[in-house]
Design a protein around this motif. Structure first.
Motif, PDB file in Angstrom:
ATOM      1  N   ILE A 100      92.112  54.897 -51.491  1.00 34.98           N
ATOM      2  CA  ILE A 100      92.713  54.814 -50.357  1.00 34.98           C
ATOM      3  C   ILE A 100      92.747  53.469 -49.777  1.00 34.98           C
ATOM      4  CG2 ILE A 100      92.597  55.777 -47.690  1.00 34.98           C
ATOM      5  CD1 ILE A 100      93.551  57.916 -49.683  1.00 34.98           C
ATOM      6  N   CYS A 101      93.826  52.906 -49.224  1.00 36.56           N
ATOM      7  CA  CYS A 101      93.951  51.533 -48.468  1.00 36.56           C
ATOM      8  C   CYS A 101      93.421  51.803 -47.080  1.00 36.56           C
ATOM      9  CB  CYS A 101      95.017  50.943 -48.410  1.00 36.56           C
ATOM     10  SG  CYS A 101      95.250  49.646 -47.255  1.00 36.56           S
ATOM     11  N   TYR A 102      92.120  51.059 -46.655  1.00 37.59           N
ATOM     12  CA  TYR A 102      91.887  51.312 -45.195  1.00 37.59           C
ATOM     13  C   TYR A 102      92.334  50.581 -44.243  1.00 37.59           C
ATOM     14  CZ  TYR A 102      88.102  54.998 -46.417  1.00 37.59           C
ATOM     15  OH  TYR A 102      87.757  56.234 -46.417  1.00 37.59           O
ATOM     16  N   GLY A 103      93.591  49.961 -44.718  1.00 31.60           N
ATOM     17  CA  GLY A 103      94.121  49.258 -43.676  1.00 31.60           C
ATOM     18  C   GLY A 103      95.551  50.249 -43.163  1.00 31.60           C
ATOM     19  N   CYS A 104      95.724  51.020 -44.050  1.00 35.29           N
ATOM     20  CA  CYS A 104      96.994  51.874 -43.386  1.00 35.29           C
ATOM     21  C   CYS A 104      96.666  53.466 -43.777  1.00 35.29           C
ATOM     22  CB  CYS A 104      98.423  51.573 -44.112  1.00 35.29           C
ATOM     23  SG  CYS A 104      98.441  51.814 -46.004  1.00 35.29           S
ATOM     24  N   PHE A 105      95.487  53.527 -44.586  1.00 30.87           N
ATOM     25  CA  PHE A 105      95.074  55.105 -45.071  1.00 30.87           C
ATOM     26  C   PHE A 105      96.003  55.664 -45.791  1.00 30.87           C
ATOM     27  CE2 PHE A 105      92.708  53.700 -41.134  1.00 30.87           C
ATOM     28  CZ  PHE A 105      91.386  53.815 -41.502  1.00 30.87           C
ATOM     29  N   ASN A 143      98.550  43.530 -53.344  1.00 31.24           N
ATOM     30  CA  ASN A 143      98.781  43.726 -52.009  1.00 31.24           C
ATOM     31  C   ASN A 143      99.204  45.468 -52.112  1.00 31.24           C
ATOM     32  OD1 ASN A 143      99.803  40.926 -52.326  1.00 31.24           O
ATOM     33  ND2 ASN A 143      99.094  41.039 -50.186  1.00 31.24           N
ATOM     34  N   CYS A 144      98.864  45.907 -50.959  1.00 29.96           N
ATOM     35  CA  CYS A 144      99.187  47.331 -50.803  1.00 29.96           C
ATOM     36  C   CYS A 144     100.544  47.377 -50.731  1.00 29.96           C
ATOM     37  CB  CYS A 144      98.552  47.938 -49.498  1.00 29.96           C
ATOM     38  SG  CYS A 144      99.022  49.634 -48.826  1.00 29.96           S
ATOM     39  N   GLU A 145     101.139  48.464 -51.388  1.00 30.50           N
ATOM     40  CA  GLU A 145     102.517  48.566 -51.476  1.00 30.50           C
ATOM     41  C   GLU A 145     103.191  49.262 -50.037  1.00 30.50           C
ATOM     42  OE1 GLU A 145     100.490  50.578 -53.460  1.00 30.50           O
ATOM     43  OE2 GLU A 145     101.483  52.274 -54.134  1.00 30.50           O
ATOM     44  N   HIS A 146     102.121  49.695 -49.281  1.00 32.05           N
ATOM     45  CA  HIS A 146     102.540  50.359 -48.088  1.00 32.05           C
ATOM     46  C   HIS A 146     102.556  49.315 -46.947  1.00 32.05           C
ATOM     47  CE1 HIS A 146     102.239  54.176 -50.091  1.00 32.05           C
ATOM     48  NE2 HIS A 146     101.252  53.862 -50.385  1.00 32.05           N
ATOM     49  N   CYS A 147     101.521  48.790 -46.810  1.00 34.47           N
ATOM     50  CA  CYS A 147     101.123  47.975 -45.688  1.00 34.47           C
ATOM     51  C   CYS A 147     101.300  46.577 -45.821  1.00 34.47           C
ATOM     52  CB  CYS A 147      99.874  48.132 -44.746  1.00 34.47           C
ATOM     53  SG  CYS A 147      98.403  47.911 -45.624  1.00 34.47           S
ATOM     54  N   GLY A 148     101.076  46.053 -47.148  1.00 40.80           N
ATOM     55  CA  GLY A 148     101.075  44.738 -47.419  1.00 40.80           C
ATOM     56  C   GLY A 148      99.909  43.788 -47.469  1.00 40.80           C
TER      57      GLY A 148
END
Ligand SMILES: [Zn+2]
Lengths: 150, 118
Positions: B82-87, B106-111
């Motif tokens: 889980i990306c803890y930037g955007c969960f 980079n996270c594909e959801h929040c970058g």
């Protein structure tokens, strides 16, 4: 949660081998069982915090602390060096008792600040330095925390 | 670990430290318990941050600055996929890959830049 609940016998080192502040920080960081790279980063951040002012609060106690991305939850450790270490403490006296606290930048339960506060409170108790000197085992340390009920 | 990711990690951790010096309660503890001169500490941290930021490559530096300007944490930990930037879940193929952190991703959801916590 009580302070006791954050510590375990494995993260209590009553006879640190380190002869310097830097080595003591490294030795304490190593009790968390992180990989070498993460340990290095954590050590670097603790040093950066020390550069802003020593975490030696006097009466032989130091509380090095930082937040870092390399840990996934709050971790604490205790180390003792009866010969004392030059920590550039506030009272300029050697440090014998080190409480290390590290936490991720964000925690669900936000324990970092309360734990830091509890350890500072514990360190201010006039009986504590003598009690820490008398510890014979990690379990004694845990019992001491328990007896203070902080 | 990729050298630029390690640098990003150090920058993000320093920003967290700086943020702590501005956070009312923590700043009080730093000054009351540890006798830190908070204004001086912020100055020291800003100087170090400036120095470290110049060591980012142009591409990474620009991406980092865009997020930093918006007040975002530019580096997010990935814990259990889980990306803890955007969960949001990051692609499992990537999350479970060997040699995590050996690339700058980079996270594909929040970058956000992703750091896989071991
Ligand atoms: Zn994300």
């Amino acid at each position: 949660m009580l302070l006791r609940d954050f510590f375990s016998a494995e993260t209590v080192q009553l006879d640190l081998a380190a002869e310097t502040k830097d080595d003591a920080l490294r030795e304490l960081v190593s009790v968390f069982g992180l990989d070498g790279k993460s340990e290095g980063i954590l050590y670097k951040m603790l040093k950066r915090r020390e550069n802003l002012g020593s975490t030696g609060i006097g009466r032989s106690i130091a509380i090095p602390h930082c937040r870092s991305l390399v840990v996934n939850r709050l971790r604490v450790a205790f180390g003792r060096k009866m010969d004392g270490l030059d920590f550039k403490a506030i009272d300029e006296k050697p440090v014998r008792y080190i409480f290390l606290i590290v936490a991720p930048p964000l925690e669900v339960s936000n324990q970092y600040l309360p734990v830091l506060g509890k350890i500072a409170q514990f360190g201010k108790d006039p009986d504590v330095p003598d009690a820490l000197a008398a510890l014979e085992s990690p379990e004694d340390f845990l019992s001491l925390l328990e007896s203070k009920g902080i | 670990m990729h050298a630029q990711l390690e640098l990003l990690l150090e920058i993000q951790d320093l920003r967290t430290q700086r943020h702590g010096m501005e956070d009312g309660t923590l700043a009080d503890v730093e000054s009351d318990v540890f006798a830190v001169e908070v204004a001086d500490a912020i100055e020291i941290l800003d100087e170090k941050l400036g120095e470290l930021e110049t060591r980012l490559t142009e591409e990474i530096g620009e991406r980092y600055s865009r997020m930093a300007r918006k007040g975002m944490r530019a580096v997010a930990p990935v814990i259990k996929g889980i990306c803890y930037g955007c969960f949001m879940a990051v692609a499992t193929a990537r999350a479970s890959e060997a040699g995590r952190n050996s690339r700058v991703e980079n996270c594909e959801h929040c970058g956000r830049f992703l750091y896989h916590v071991v």
